[in-house]
Write a protein that holds these residues in place. Sequence first.
Motif, PDB file in Angstrom:
ATOM      1  N   PRO A  43      49.326  14.834-101.066  1.00  0.00           N
ATOM      2  CA  PRO A  43      48.224  14.128-100.399  1.00  0.00           C
ATOM      3  C   PRO A  43      48.279  14.341 -98.891  1.00  0.00           C
ATOM      4  O   PRO A  43      49.312  14.121 -98.259  1.00  0.00           O
ATOM      5  CB  PRO A  43      48.482  12.658-100.747  1.00  0.00           C
ATOM      6  CG  PRO A  43      49.310  12.690-101.988  1.00  0.00           C
ATOM      7  CD  PRO A  43      50.140  13.941-101.887  1.00  0.00           C
ATOM      8  N   GLY A  44      47.188  14.827 -98.342  1.00  0.00           N
ATOM      9  CA  GLY A  44      47.061  14.971 -96.901  1.00  0.00           C
ATOM     10  C   GLY A  44      47.668  16.217 -96.289  1.00  0.00           C
ATOM     11  O   GLY A  44      47.558  16.412 -95.080  1.00  0.00           O
ATOM     12  N   ASN A  45      48.316  17.109 -97.079  1.00  0.00           N
ATOM     13  CA  ASN A  45      48.935  18.277 -96.432  1.00  0.00           C
ATOM     14  C   ASN A  45      47.992  19.492 -96.344  1.00  0.00           C
ATOM     15  O   ASN A  45      48.362  20.511 -95.785  1.00  0.00           O
ATOM     16  CB  ASN A  45      50.276  18.660 -97.069  1.00  0.00           C
ATOM     17  CG  ASN A  45      50.181  19.368 -98.417  1.00  0.00           C
ATOM     18  OD1 ASN A  45      49.102  19.564 -98.975  1.00  0.00           O
ATOM     19  ND2 ASN A  45      51.332  19.741 -98.950  1.00  0.00           N
ATOM     20  N   GLY A  46      46.800  19.384 -96.913  1.00  0.00           N
ATOM     21  CA  GLY A  46      45.813  20.449 -96.782  1.00  0.00           C
ATOM     22  C   GLY A  46      46.019  21.653 -97.684  1.00  0.00           C
ATOM     23  O   GLY A  46      45.221  22.585 -97.666  1.00  0.00           O
ATOM     24  N   ILE A  47      47.088  21.667 -98.464  1.00  0.00           N
ATOM     25  CA  ILE A  47      47.339  22.780 -99.383  1.00  0.00           C
ATOM     26  C   ILE A  47      46.561  22.505-100.675  1.00  0.00           C
ATOM     27  O   ILE A  47      46.714  21.441-101.274  1.00  0.00           O
ATOM     28  CB  ILE A  47      48.842  22.937 -99.675  1.00  0.00           C
ATOM     29  CG1 ILE A  47      49.589  23.270 -98.380  1.00  0.00           C
ATOM     30  CG2 ILE A  47      49.077  24.014-100.741  1.00  0.00           C
ATOM     31  CD1 ILE A  47      51.103  23.265 -98.514  1.00  0.00           C
ATOM     32  N   PRO A  48      45.715  23.450-101.100  1.00  0.00           N
ATOM     33  CA  PRO A  48      44.927  23.204-102.315  1.00  0.00           C
ATOM     34  C   PRO A  48      45.794  23.157-103.575  1.00  0.00           C
ATOM     35  O   PRO A  48      46.815  23.833-103.681  1.00  0.00           O
ATOM     36  CB  PRO A  48      43.957  24.389-102.377  1.00  0.00           C
ATOM     37  CG  PRO A  48      44.356  25.340-101.315  1.00  0.00           C
ATOM     38  CD  PRO A  48      45.415  24.727-100.475  1.00  0.00           C
ATOM     39  N   LEU A  49      45.352  22.333-104.515  1.00  0.00           N
ATOM     40  CA  LEU A  49      46.008  22.249-105.817  1.00  0.00           C
ATOM     41  C   LEU A  49      45.796  23.542-106.587  1.00  0.00           C
ATOM     42  O   LEU A  49      44.700  24.094-106.584  1.00  0.00           O
ATOM     43  CB  LEU A  49      45.398  21.122-106.655  1.00  0.00           C
ATOM     44  CG  LEU A  49      45.843  19.718-106.361  1.00  0.00           C
ATOM     45  CD1 LEU A  49      44.929  18.728-107.073  1.00  0.00           C
ATOM     46  CD2 LEU A  49      47.269  19.517-106.805  1.00  0.00           C
TER      47      LEU A  49
END
Length: 184
Positions: free
Chosen positions: A145-151
Amino acid sequence: MSKTASKMISLGTVAPEFYLKDTNSSEWLSFSDLKGEKGTLVLFICNHCPFVRHIIKEIVMIANDYRVQGIGVIAISSNDVSKYLEDAPEFMTEFAFENKMEFPYLYDETQEVAKAYDAACTPDFFLFNNQNKLVYRGQLDDSRPGNGIPLNGNDLRGAIDGVVYNRIINPNQKPSIGCNIKWK
């Protein structure tokens, strides 16, 4: 939001048996009842954890993609519901319905199953082969959550592909990070 890492138990550990109530069907089910022909994914989750909420859609996609390939998928919540009412069984049923979870979501009221698996956080993933031996314990992917790396589920998907297609699974695995299990 606390960040707790999974404990990374030894690969090769045999899946502990359990007998828990499924909040979706109200049936009592065991690991043996639910294991897949090729392997089994056991995941410890809960309803309220922001780490779980961040990845639940990817978890459901993984379950849908791999159940048809012989992977059993089992979700378990072990949180103390006296302190975290939103994780109570009736809300587990609602959470599963809202997120289209078509796999069992079991309630571990005594927390004995979480202790047997040495689960530490939500989400915590344990992938077993068709001999019920642990081949992967670690993260879904690098997204938080919140780190900007897409799932993308790459870490877990790669391990499941290894089980399905009988490939070597890299033993260098990154721990999952999430909320700590809420112990009694």
